[in-house]
Design a protein around this motif. Sequence first.
Motif, PDB file in Angstrom:
ATOM      1  N   UNK A 213       0.893  -1.159   0.000  1.00 46.72           N
ATOM      2  CA  UNK A 213       0.000   0.000   0.000  1.00 46.72           C
ATOM      3  C   UNK A 213       0.928   1.204   0.000  1.00 46.72           C
ATOM      4  N   UNK A 214       0.872   1.975  -1.076  1.00 51.69           N
ATOM      5  CA  UNK A 214       1.791   3.114  -1.179  1.00 51.69           C
ATOM      6  C   UNK A 214       1.367   4.196  -0.190  1.00 51.69           C
ATOM      7  N   UNK A 215       2.355   4.794   0.481  1.00 47.90           N
ATOM      8  CA  UNK A 215       2.036   5.851   1.450  1.00 47.90           C
ATOM      9  C   UNK A 215       3.041   6.988   1.372  1.00 47.90           C
ATOM     10  N   UNK A 216       3.790   7.021   0.279  1.00 45.96           N
ATOM     11  CA  UNK A 216       4.780   8.093   0.090  1.00 45.96           C
ATOM     12  C   UNK A 216       4.490   8.947  -1.131  1.00 45.96           C
ATOM     13  N   UNK A 217       3.299   8.790  -1.663  1.00 47.25           N
ATOM     14  CA  UNK A 217       2.786   9.701  -2.693  1.00 47.25           C
ATOM     15  C   UNK A 217       1.361  10.071  -2.279  1.00 47.25           C
ATOM     16  N   UNK A 218       1.216  10.178  -0.941  1.00 47.46           N
ATOM     17  CA  UNK A 218      -0.109  10.092  -0.374  1.00 47.46           C
ATOM     18  C   UNK A 218      -0.420   8.599  -0.320  1.00 47.46           C
ATOM     19  N   UNK A 219      -1.588   8.258   0.197  1.00 46.62           N
ATOM     20  CA  UNK A 219      -1.949   6.842   0.349  1.00 46.62           C
ATOM     21  C   UNK A 219      -2.648   6.370  -0.928  1.00 46.62           C
ATOM     22  N   UNK A 246       7.597  -0.955   5.725  1.00 44.54           N
ATOM     23  CA  UNK A 246       8.108  -0.055   6.768  1.00 44.54           C
ATOM     24  C   UNK A 246       6.966   0.780   7.344  1.00 44.54           C
ATOM     25  N   UNK A 247       6.026   1.211   6.507  1.00 39.09           N
ATOM     26  CA  UNK A 247       4.854   1.945   7.025  1.00 39.09           C
ATOM     27  C   UNK A 247       3.710   0.984   7.368  1.00 39.09           C
ATOM     28  N   UNK A 248       3.422   0.029   6.484  1.00 38.73           N
ATOM     29  CA  UNK A 248       2.210  -0.777   6.637  1.00 38.73           C
ATOM     30  C   UNK A 248       2.352  -1.925   7.637  1.00 38.73           C
ATOM     31  N   UNK A 255      -0.055  -8.435  10.746  1.00 36.53           N
ATOM     32  CA  UNK A 255       0.710  -8.953   9.599  1.00 36.53           C
ATOM     33  C   UNK A 255       0.721  -7.999   8.428  1.00 36.53           C
ATOM     34  N   UNK A 256       0.420  -6.737   8.672  1.00 34.76           N
ATOM     35  CA  UNK A 256       0.537  -5.685   7.677  1.00 34.76           C
ATOM     36  C   UNK A 256      -0.324  -5.903   6.440  1.00 34.76           C
ATOM     37  N   UNK A 257       0.151  -5.387   5.320  1.00 37.53           N
ATOM     38  CA  UNK A 257      -0.593  -5.491   4.062  1.00 37.53           C
ATOM     39  C   UNK A 257      -0.673  -6.939   3.593  1.00 37.53           C
ATOM     40  N   UNK A 258       0.339  -7.737   3.943  1.00 38.95           N
ATOM     41  CA  UNK A 258       0.322  -9.133   3.509  1.00 38.95           C
ATOM     42  C   UNK A 258      -0.827  -9.906   4.156  1.00 38.95           C
ATOM     43  N   UNK A 259      -1.120  -9.562   5.402  1.00 36.93           N
ATOM     44  CA  UNK A 259      -2.300 -10.166   6.046  1.00 36.93           C
ATOM     45  C   UNK A 259      -3.572  -9.632   5.400  1.00 36.93           C
TER      46      UNK A 259
END
Length: 434
Positions: A213-219, A246-248, A255-259
């Motif tokens: 999940x991108x969070x460095x160009x906005x989410x 690192x963010x997610x 388990x972050x985005x993978x979960x």
Amino acid sequence: MTREQSKYTKSADAFAQARKYLPGGVDSPVRAFGRVDMGPVFVAAAKGSKIYDIDGNQYIDYVCSWGPMILGHAHPAVLEAILAAAQKGSSFGAPTLAETELAEKVIAAYDSIEKVRFLSSGTEAVMTAIRLARAYTRKDLIVKMVGCYHGHSDSLLVAAGSGLAETAIASSAGVPDSIAKLTVVLPYNDIEAVKAAFEKHKGNIAAVLIEPVAANMGVIGPADGYLQMLRELCNGRDTLLIFDEVITGFRLAAGGAQELFAINGDLTCLGKIIGGGLPAAAVAGRADIMDMLAPLGPVYQAGTLSGNPIATAAANATLDILTKGDCYEKLESSAATLEAGLADAAKNAGIDVTINRLGSIMSCFFTDKPVRNFTDVQSTDIECFKKFFAAMLNQGIYLAPSAYEAMFVSLAHTPEDIEKTIEAAKNSFARIIG
Ligand code: KE4
């Protein structure tokens, strides 16, 4: 000097003094508030959902130190763990039980992780993951996506090449073209571009590196099936899939985005939350890849403060709280309320916004169109964001000082905080329209 400027006089003076000694007056560029055309506030302290600047202004904090402070600032249990660890010494350069304990927690949270190496920053984590991928696959090229940020190692300070799937050019001074051209930069959420890159660079792509999940160009979330297609493309070509979480990581779920997306990376980079607010990060993943790391294998990586006992104590205390009870349900509820309130406020003010939210991270883009990649972000009204940022700051709401960053909600944000933020947004939208 306007009334509003008078609120920041000590910060303005501090910034002038800092600039004499620190390049740009800061130790990390985004903190200089350059992307919102104003000087930064200097923070004196923080507690729970609040930060306090040196002029005595209080803010509800949605930067949360760029993600780590998911429990809120100065959480009692985390402070207690830090102080207890510090009483026993701050750094040994030797193995400790706490590192094994923390590794067990990370492995328990992620199906895709069998081994972990702790280090001190997200940059280090991603740099090491790339080195491992090149060693494991014996290939050189790395694929990254436009708008994703993975720290400041040379291979990743690059911009898209001249044509689709062409190798990259340096985006920072000091990065030799010889290094930049070992990276290929593609549009986010464009699976055809990835297929074209695999076609063009047959057999030489060591890894696809992505913020799931991108969070460095906005989410910006992954398009339906995008991550799964990346997984299949990598499997079929002996290329590793590296998820930069690192963010997610421990943000969207334990388990972050993978979960969240039920997908496994080959390597995972973690940081921020797993440091509990102190310098700690990790590269992790399949044992057959991770065991290539020295002293076991031929891939060298090391660090004086890796697994630092105080950072590890903060991390263990943080994950102990996060991985028990209904933390993620609470985060979801607070963030969903905030999203709905912001959307209503904008609509009632007649302002077009697109809010991208996944779990407790979100971005409010000033546009009437969907935002699915970096090009979409660039077409949003950045000037409008700057006005919104300033209006919110002057009402005691501290947003990330850039349209290309995320808002972070913590467990310390109360319903009153959320309500006050929505009220401030109503006033801010009115000022923008007015
Ligand atoms: P650090 O080296 O800053 O610990 O982590 C680099 C990094 C790696 N991967 C992702 C997905 C990241 O977001 C980051 C760092 N994030 C930025 C803010 N978006 C840190 C803030 C800053 O640069 O000052």
